[in-house]
Design an enzyme around this catalytic site. Structure first.
Site, PDB file in Angstrom:
ATOM      1  N   GLU A   1       0.839  -1.204   0.000  1.00 27.56           N
ATOM      2  CA  GLU A   1       0.000   0.000   0.000  1.00 27.56           C
ATOM      3  C   GLU A   1       0.879   1.261   0.000  1.00 27.56           C
ATOM      4  O   GLU A   1       0.559   2.240  -0.675  1.00 27.56           O
ATOM      5  CB  GLU A   1      -0.929  -0.021   1.223  1.00 27.56           C
TER       6      GLU A   1
ATOM      7  N   GLU B   1       1.279   6.412  -7.074  1.00 28.64           N
ATOM      8  CA  GLU B   1       0.196   7.368  -7.371  1.00 28.64           C
ATOM      9  C   GLU B   1       0.709   8.809  -7.293  1.00 28.64           C
ATOM     10  O   GLU B   1       0.423   9.612  -8.180  1.00 28.64           O
ATOM     11  CB  GLU B   1      -0.948   7.188  -6.362  1.00 28.64           C
TER      12      GLU B   1
HETATM   13  N1  LIG Z   1      -3.273  10.386 -15.221  1.00 33.16           N
HETATM   14  C1  LIG Z   1      -4.052   9.330 -15.490  1.00 33.16           C
HETATM   15  N2  LIG Z   1      -4.146   8.867 -16.761  1.00 33.16           N
HETATM   16  C2  LIG Z   1      -4.920   7.805 -17.060  1.00 33.16           C
HETATM   17  N3  LIG Z   1      -5.624   7.103 -16.156  1.00 33.16           N
HETATM   18  C3  LIG Z   1      -5.574   7.496 -14.884  1.00 33.16           C
HETATM   19  C4  LIG Z   1      -4.793   8.624 -14.475  1.00 33.16           C
HETATM   20  N4  LIG Z   1      -4.927   8.782 -13.131  1.00 33.16           N
HETATM   21  C5  LIG Z   1      -5.743   7.798 -12.727  1.00 33.16           C
HETATM   22  N5  LIG Z   1      -6.129   7.022 -13.756  1.00 33.16           N
HETATM   23  C6  LIG Z   1      -7.020   5.841 -13.694  1.00 33.16           C
HETATM   24  O1  LIG Z   1      -7.938   6.003 -12.629  1.00 33.16           O
HETATM   25  C7  LIG Z   1      -7.718   4.991 -11.642  1.00 33.16           C
HETATM   26  C8  LIG Z   1      -7.887   5.586 -10.274  1.00 33.16           C
HETATM   27  O2  LIG Z   1      -6.886   6.547 -10.095  1.00 33.16           O
HETATM   28  P1  LIG Z   1      -6.697   7.380  -8.763  1.00 33.16           P
HETATM   29  O3  LIG Z   1      -5.608   8.357  -8.933  1.00 33.16           O
HETATM   30  O4  LIG Z   1      -8.023   7.918  -8.347  1.00 33.16           O
HETATM   31  O5  LIG Z   1      -6.201   6.275  -7.812  1.00 33.16           O
HETATM   32  P2  LIG Z   1      -7.033   5.379  -6.837  1.00 33.16           P
HETATM   33  O6  LIG Z   1      -6.730   3.974  -7.219  1.00 33.16           O
HETATM   34  O7  LIG Z   1      -8.444   5.854  -6.816  1.00 33.16           O
HETATM   35  O8  LIG Z   1      -6.314   5.762  -5.523  1.00 33.16           O
HETATM   36  P3  LIG Z   1      -6.846   5.628  -4.072  1.00 33.16           P
HETATM   37  O9  LIG Z   1      -6.145   4.411  -3.578  1.00 33.16           O
HETATM   38  O10 LIG Z   1      -6.368   6.915  -3.475  1.00 33.16           O
HETATM   39  O11 LIG Z   1      -8.356   5.515  -4.105  1.00 33.16           O
HETATM   40  C9  LIG Z   1      -6.304   4.455 -11.902  1.00 33.16           C
HETATM   41  O12 LIG Z   1      -6.145   3.118 -11.450  1.00 33.16           O
HETATM   42  C10 LIG Z   1      -6.210   4.574 -13.404  1.00 33.16           C
HETATM   43  O13 LIG Z   1      -6.852   3.464 -14.044  1.00 33.16           O
END
Ligand SMILES: Nc1ncnc2c1ncn2[C@@H]1O[C@H](COP(=O)(O)OP(=O)(O)OP(=O)(O)O)[C@@H](O)[C@H]1O
Length: 135
Positions: A78, A85
């Site tokens: 994690e 991220e």
């Molecule tokens: N810059 C980006 N370009 C393309 N896809 C993205 C991008 N940022 C996020 N994603 C997509 O959205 C999904 C979620 O991203 P996010 O940054 O919200 O992380 P998360 O998995 O929600 O993190 P957390 O653990 O904080 O909830 C990622 O797994 C990816 O598939």
């Protein structure tokens, strides 16, 4: 002789300061993950629950080794996921298929670690819990 000892002592002090600083940075990273990631809070709560149940079930040293390995593996995954991220958000604020791949792979690593932890808990804790309720 005196100067040699003093020089050596200063080197030890400097390297100790470096060690304490790295330790502080690592701790800050863990706390940042805990503060900002909902999943890390869930993992921590699950870890506390497993440890409490483990104490209650009087696990062997080998069983504790497997359980703690699984728990720390999830927490470390994690932290790495959070690092990926943050780095991706910094480098690629706009959507990009590679940013998506990086974040999805990091999330996949956490999922695999969590599945491993569930399997370990199932194989070690479940038979003991069943036995406890049969008595
Ligand atoms: N810059 C980006 N370009 C393309 N896809 C993205 C991008 N940022 C996020 N994603 C997509 O959205 C999904 C979620 O991203 P996010 O940054 O919200 O992380 P998360 O998995 O929600 O993190 P957390 O653990 O904080 O909830 C990622 O797994 C990816 O598939």
């Amino acid at each position: 002789m005196f100067f040699a000892i003093r020089l050596k002592w200063e080197r030890v002090t400097v390297s100790m300061k470096g060690f304490v600083k790295s330790f502080g940075c690592a701790l800050a990273g863990i706390l940042y993950t805990l503060r900002t990631q909902r999943n890390m809070k869930i993992h921590f709560a699950a870890a506390l629950w497993v440890v409490t149940v483990g104490i209650f079930l009087d696990l062997t040293a080998a069983e504790w080794t497997d359980i703690t390995l699984a728990v720390f593996f999830v927490l470390a995954a994690e932290c790495i996921n959070t690092a990926v991220e943050a780095a991706v958000n910094l480098c690629s604020p706009h959507r990009h298929h590679l940013a998506k791949a990086a974040k999805d792979c990091a999330a996949g690593a956490v999922l695999l670690a969590a599945m491993h932890a569930l399997l370990v808990a199932f194989f070690i804790l479940w038979p003991k819990i069943i036995r406890l309720f049969q008595l």
